[in-house]
Design a protein around this motif. Structure first.
Motif, PDB file in Angstrom:
ATOM      1  N   GLY A 123       1.026  -0.880  -0.005  1.00  0.00           N
ATOM      2  CA  GLY A 123      -0.092   0.085  -0.383  1.00  0.00           C
ATOM      3  C   GLY A 123       1.185   1.158   0.242  1.00  0.00           C
ATOM      4  O   GLY A 123       1.498   1.465   1.068  1.00  0.00           O
ATOM      5  N   ALA A 124       1.029   1.697  -1.436  1.00  0.00           N
ATOM      6  CA  ALA A 124       1.927   2.461  -1.179  1.00  0.00           C
ATOM      7  C   ALA A 124       2.383   3.499  -0.663  1.00  0.00           C
ATOM      8  O   ALA A 124       2.874   4.915  -0.151  1.00  0.00           O
ATOM      9  CB  ALA A 124       2.274   3.237  -2.560  1.00  0.00           C
ATOM     10  N   SER A 125       0.505   4.119  -0.312  1.00  0.00           N
ATOM     11  CA  SER A 125       0.603   5.568   1.017  1.00  0.00           C
ATOM     12  C   SER A 125       0.338   5.609   2.152  1.00  0.00           C
ATOM     13  O   SER A 125       0.259   5.722   3.100  1.00  0.00           O
ATOM     14  CB  SER A 125      -1.303   5.911   0.570  1.00  0.00           C
ATOM     15  OG  SER A 125      -1.710   4.809   0.880  1.00  0.00           O
ATOM     16  N   SER A 126       0.834   3.934   2.759  1.00  0.00           N
ATOM     17  CA  SER A 126       1.052   3.429   3.863  1.00  0.00           C
ATOM     18  C   SER A 126       2.061   4.049   4.991  1.00  0.00           C
ATOM     19  O   SER A 126       3.822   4.812   3.950  1.00  0.00           O
ATOM     20  CB  SER A 126       1.079   1.967   4.870  1.00  0.00           C
ATOM     21  OG  SER A 126       2.674   1.148   4.324  1.00  0.00           O
ATOM     22  N   PRO A 127       2.426   4.635   5.922  1.00  0.00           N
ATOM     23  CA  PRO A 127       3.880   4.946   6.383  1.00  0.00           C
ATOM     24  C   PRO A 127       5.523   4.264   6.265  1.00  0.00           C
ATOM     25  O   PRO A 127       6.412   4.522   6.230  1.00  0.00           O
ATOM     26  CB  PRO A 127       3.158   5.340   7.560  1.00  0.00           C
ATOM     27  CG  PRO A 127       1.967   5.214   8.229  1.00  0.00           C
ATOM     28  CD  PRO A 127       1.420   4.591   6.960  1.00  0.00           C
ATOM     29  N   ASP A 128       4.626   2.392   6.199  1.00  0.00           N
ATOM     30  CA  ASP A 128       5.515   1.799   6.559  1.00  0.00           C
ATOM     31  C   ASP A 128       6.213   1.708   5.310  1.00  0.00           C
ATOM     32  O   ASP A 128       7.336   1.639   4.868  1.00  0.00           O
ATOM     33  CB  ASP A 128       5.247   0.424   6.930  1.00  0.00           C
ATOM     34  CG  ASP A 128       5.085   0.850   8.620  1.00  0.00           C
ATOM     35  OD1 ASP A 128       5.412   1.055   9.013  1.00  0.00           O
ATOM     36  OD2 ASP A 128       4.701  -0.260   8.915  1.00  0.00           O
ATOM     37  N   ALA A 129       5.372   1.357   4.246  1.00  0.00           N
ATOM     38  CA  ALA A 129       5.714   1.876   2.656  1.00  0.00           C
ATOM     39  C   ALA A 129       6.417   3.429   2.174  1.00  0.00           C
ATOM     40  O   ALA A 129       7.617   3.023   1.718  1.00  0.00           O
ATOM     41  CB  ALA A 129       4.650   1.434   1.838  1.00  0.00           C
TER      42      ALA A 129
END
Length: 86
Positions: free
Chosen positions: A74-80
């Protein structure tokens, strides 16, 4: 084998691993069984130029594989986003 698989499952759970990356040369049986027990996603990466539609050089190979990882996380996740900047 069972001991190794149990160790991998334990490490995935302990470390918060989200993906298993694999190439199409190997059977997906073990990664799929580990994913079933842990909830991680298994990604089948393009191993080389021509390994996926539109992968015509090494730049497009890396773009393709990185895109698979970004989409899975999920490109918008903080981890990504954090992982992409490292």
């Amino acid at each position: 084998r069972v001991l190794f698989r149990s160790s991998v499952i334990h490490t995935i759970q302990k470390q918060g691993v989200k993906l298993i990356l694999m190439e199409p040369y190997f059977s997906p049986k073990v990664p799929d069984s580990i994913a079933e027990k842990t909830g991680v996603k298994v990604l089948h990466m393009a191993p080389d130029v021509g390994g996926a539609k539109g992968v015509t050089d090494y730049f497009s190979l890396f773009d393709y594989d990185i895109s698979l990882i970004e989409n899975a996380l999920g490109a918008s996740s903080p981890d990504a986003a954090k992982g992409a900047s490292q």
